[in-house]
Write a protein that holds these residues in place. Sequence first.
Motif, short mmCIF file in Angstrom:
data_model
loop_
_atom_site.label_atom_id
_atom_site.label_comp_id
_atom_site.label_asym_id
_atom_site.label_seq_id
_atom_site.Cartn_x
_atom_site.Cartn_y
_atom_site.Cartn_z
N ARG A 344 0.85 -1.19 0.00
CA ARG A 344 0.00 0.00 0.00
C ARG A 344 0.88 1.24 0.00
NH1 ARG A 344 0.38 -2.39 4.82
NH2 ARG A 344 0.78 -1.12 6.68
N THR A 345 0.34 2.33 -0.54
CA THR A 345 1.13 3.53 -0.76
C THR A 345 1.78 4.05 0.52
OG1 THR A 345 -0.32 4.15 -2.58
CG2 THR A 345 1.06 5.88 -1.66
N GLY A 346 1.05 4.07 1.62
CA GLY A 346 1.59 4.61 2.86
C GLY A 346 2.71 3.79 3.45
N ASN A 347 2.88 2.58 2.98
CA ASN A 347 3.90 1.69 3.52
C ASN A 347 5.10 1.54 2.58
OD1 ASN A 347 4.61 -0.12 5.69
ND2 ASN A 347 4.24 -1.84 4.32
N ALA A 348 5.11 2.32 1.50
CA ALA A 348 6.10 2.10 0.45
C ALA A 348 7.53 2.33 0.93
CB ALA A 348 5.79 3.03 -0.73
N ALA A 349 7.77 3.37 1.69
CA ALA A 349 9.13 3.67 2.12
C ALA A 349 9.69 2.54 2.99
CB ALA A 349 9.16 5.00 2.88
#
Length: 446
Positions: A344-349
């Motif tokens: 998911r985008t918020g977990n990308a880093a």
Amino acid sequence: MRPRTLLRSTLLAALIAALPLPLAASGTASTPTEVRPTPTAVRWSVDAGTTGLLVEDHRAPLVTVQLRFPAGTWSPWAEQSGADLAFRIQSRDPTGTLRQRADRLAAPIGLSVAPRWSTLSVTCLKEDLPAVLQLVRDVLANRDFDRAELARRRQATDLEWKASLKQPRFMGLQAGARMLYGPDDPRRKAYEAPDDPLSDPVKLATARDTLVRLPGRSIGFAGALTADEAQQFAATILPPPLTEAPAGRAPALTAPQAPGSRPREIDLPMARLTQVYFGYGREGLSLLDPAEPASVIADHALGGHFNSRLMTTLRQEGGDTYGAGVVDLGGIDPGLYALATFTRTGNAAAVETKLRDVLARLHRDGVTDEERALAAGNAVGSRAALRETPQQVLYTAMDEHSLDLPNGFFDARAARAAALTLEQVNDFVRRFYDPAGFTMIRARPE
């Protein structure tokens, strides 16, 4: 479906299902199962441009026939002449007569085009083989291509290309191919906008006629045929081979971009994404590379099973993704190699940090002896699963012949991988998995 066709189709399915399973699957302590020797492929010369292969097995009255012609999607000649499209569409006559005959025999003819060859495959009851082979001859000689089907294929090509530009995995593969190869390399052209397909049935039929006469073709049989029967049938299926292949038949591969000239990161902003897709990649190895068997061991430890390092780190421990593993698009020629996952985008880093760390730790520490032993067992055991039916043995033998590899190459490859010492595997790991040679590719929301 007509009653006789239904009967044939049902019988074929029943016979295939009834073939004996391997000992581990069907044997019990109280009822031992006979261990049958694995059938092997026998080769012979059909004519000056054609090789025959037979895997003889009389356990069921079934026969599989496969024809291979040595030009595919990577061939400049096939692309320019439309031979790849012509081969796929040749069973489509306007009245559907060829397909109706296949239906009555419960023997659908498969037509496919791979990078280096074009393949026709069919399986039927032994008693139907003469009629099926006549159908094969008629398909290969058909010049009455369905114009409506050609129009549909033309429209589908455009729609499929537009749809692929919305797929993050496709865009990542395109970026990887562009990173590694020049514009005319077929490994890159597979991810570029296709030319409008030819629509002239006469030109397409002419290209197909040339394709099926190319020297270097092969005819394979598997199942309830004797050597004499196979040789007699093989001599009657194809027209005589050409004495000389057309110019540009062979793929023109280019040298990859040097690691120092590749970007370290590639960002691919895409509309309407809610996840980020990662490919941490470089060029892989050829099957002929002496170090390639070591990659079989290392890749299994890295991403080849549910408890691999990538899956353990990114799914089991962190719950960051449903899937993570290794992508290797190479074969006899190297292709893109990448560690791949999504989140998911918020977990990308956080996931990117973990992905980089998994590779760095593998490069620094190597695989363990437990991982090596597990991968070695898988390498040998997975080959056994591909020798359960005569058709599987034939397909492997056809691959080996088409790639100009010796008989038994893939089994020997697995054995070589399993025989490697831990030191040999980790020497390869230190050379191949250096993060400095990898590029991070991200398909992300705009």
